[in-house]
Design an enzyme around this catalytic site. Sequence first.
Site, PDB file in Angstrom:
ATOM      1  N   SER A  33       0.806  -1.222   0.000  1.00 55.15           N
ATOM      2  CA  SER A  33       0.000   0.000   0.000  1.00 55.15           C
ATOM      3  C   SER A  33       0.841   1.276   0.000  1.00 55.15           C
ATOM      4  CB  SER A  33      -0.883  -0.025   1.258  1.00 55.15           C
ATOM      5  OG  SER A  33      -1.309   1.273   1.595  1.00 55.15           O
ATOM      6  N   PHE A  79      -0.273   4.171   0.611  1.00 53.63           N
ATOM      7  CA  PHE A  79      -0.732   4.933   1.781  1.00 53.63           C
ATOM      8  C   PHE A  79       0.013   4.466   3.032  1.00 53.63           C
ATOM      9  CE2 PHE A  79      -3.624   5.355   5.420  1.00 53.63           C
ATOM     10  CZ  PHE A  79      -3.919   6.715   5.371  1.00 53.63           C
ATOM     11  N   ASP A  88       0.459  10.425   1.811  1.00 53.85           N
ATOM     12  CA  ASP A  88       0.418   9.589   0.601  1.00 53.85           C
ATOM     13  C   ASP A  88       0.211  10.522  -0.592  1.00 53.85           C
ATOM     14  OD1 ASP A  88      -0.050   7.510  -1.230  1.00 53.85           O
ATOM     15  OD2 ASP A  88      -2.163   7.322  -0.637  1.00 53.85           O
ATOM     16  N   ASP A  99       0.874  -1.336  -5.389  1.00 48.05           N
ATOM     17  CA  ASP A  99       0.152  -0.070  -5.564  1.00 48.05           C
ATOM     18  C   ASP A  99       1.112   0.919  -6.223  1.00 48.05           C
ATOM     19  OD1 ASP A  99      -1.183   2.307  -5.349  1.00 48.05           O
ATOM     20  OD2 ASP A  99      -1.290   2.320  -3.154  1.00 48.05           O
ATOM     21  N   ARG A 137      -7.113   1.820 -12.200  1.00 46.33           N
ATOM     22  CA  ARG A 137      -7.955   2.355 -11.120  1.00 46.33           C
ATOM     23  C   ARG A 137      -8.462   3.728 -11.519  1.00 46.33           C
ATOM     24  NH1 ARG A 137      -5.546   3.239  -5.008  1.00 46.33           N
ATOM     25  NH2 ARG A 137      -6.615   5.164  -4.465  1.00 46.33           N
TER      26      ARG A 137
HETATM   27  C1  SPV Z   1      -3.482   2.574  -0.578  1.00 43.93           C
HETATM   28  O1  SPV Z   1      -3.647   1.778   0.370  1.00 43.93           O
HETATM   29  O2  SPV Z   1      -2.410   3.141  -0.784  1.00 43.93           O
HETATM   30  C2  SPV Z   1      -4.579   2.859  -1.518  1.00 43.93           C
HETATM   31  C3  SPV Z   1      -5.963   2.701  -1.077  1.00 43.93           C
HETATM   32  O3  SPV Z   1      -4.299   3.246  -2.626  1.00 43.93           O
HETATM   33  S1  SPV Z   1      -6.505   4.288  -0.570  1.00 43.93           S
HETATM   34  O4  SPV Z   1      -5.636   4.749   0.508  1.00 43.93           O
HETATM   35  O5  SPV Z   1      -7.894   4.143  -0.131  1.00 43.93           O
HETATM   36  O6  SPV Z   1      -6.417   5.184  -1.714  1.00 43.93           O
HETATM   37 MG    MG Z   2      -2.406   4.020  -2.767  1.00 42.37          MG
END
Ligand code: SPV
Ligand code: MG
Length: 291
Positions: free
Chosen positions: A44, A46, A56, A83, A157
Site C-alpha cells: 500500500s 498509503f 500519501d 500499488d 484504477r
Molecule cells: C493505498 O492503500 O495506498 C490505496 C488505497 O491506494 S486508498 O488509501 O484508499 O487510496
Molecule cells: Mg495508494
Amino acid sequence: MTNQLAATFRNLLQNRNYITGVGARDALEAKMIQRAGFDFVWSSGFCISASYGLPDASILSMKTFVEEALAIKEAINIPIIYDGDTGYGNAINVIYLTKILDEAGIAALCLEDKRFPKDTSLLAGGRQELLDAKEFAGKIRAAKDAQKSKDFTVIARTEALIAGMGQQEALDRAMLYTEAGADCIFIHSKSKTPDEIIQFVNAWTSPVPLVLVPTSYPDLTEDKIEELGKVKVIIYANQVLRAAIKASQEVLSEIKRSKGVKKIENTIATLDEVFDLQDIKSMKQNEKKYL
Ligand code: SPV
Ligand code: MG
C-alpha cells in the site's frame, strides 16, 4: 519469462468467486497477513508513506516503494499487488516500473488515473486532479506492452467518483482503460455509504472484473459484494496500519502513566511471537549446518 506468483494470482482470479487481500507497510505485516490466510498482499502506497511519517502524496520515490515491495516479496509466498499510484510520471516511467516489478515476481501492478504528484484519495477536501483519460489509457497500454511474463496483471484504477465527476465519467473511463488492455478495473469511492459503488457495479457490463477497497463504506461486506457479482478482488487497504497505531498509542500512554512496563507486559505480543515471525527457527538450523 515466467512469473510464478503472477500465474498463481491469475489462477485465483479465474477459479474463485472473489479473493481478498490486505494492505501492508512492511514485510512483518505482510507475514502476518499471509499467516491469517489472505490470498494476497497489497503493498500500500498509503501505508508505506505513513510508515515514513509522510502523506500519501507522491513524496517518496519509486525506488523506495519498490524496495519496500521487494522486502515484502522476500518474506512471503503469496502474490503481491503493487500499488503503483500514478506510475510516478508518464507512460515512459510506467514501462520501467512494469519491467522491474514483473522481473522481480510481483504478481500485479495497480495504476490510478490521477495527475502526478497525486494526493491521497480518502482525505476530505483532497486535491483530486485526474489525468486526461486518453493519456492514462496510454499508461495502461504501456504497462501491458512492457510486461514480459504472460500472467502479470495490470489493474486500472479510476478516481472519477473520488473526484466527484459522476457515474458516467467513471464508466467511460473504466471502459476506455479496459479497451487499453487493463485486466481488472479498480473503482474507488470515499462515500460513507456503498450506494455509488453499487450503482457502478450494477452498470458495469464488461466481463473485466472489478476491484473494491471498502474502507469508507464498511457496510459493504464480502457476502454483499459477492451477491453483486462482477467484483473479484477485495482489498482491506489500511486496517492493519490503523490497528497498529491504536495499539502502540495505548501501550505508550500506559508505560508513561504507570512508569514501567509491568502493566502492559501481558497485553502485548510475546518475544517468542516476534522470534517466530523473524523465523529464528530456520536461522538456528542454518547455524547448526554451517557455523
Ligand atoms: C493505498 O492503500 O495506498 C490505496 C488505497 O491506494 S486508498 O488509501 O484508499 O487510496
Ligand atoms: Mg495508494
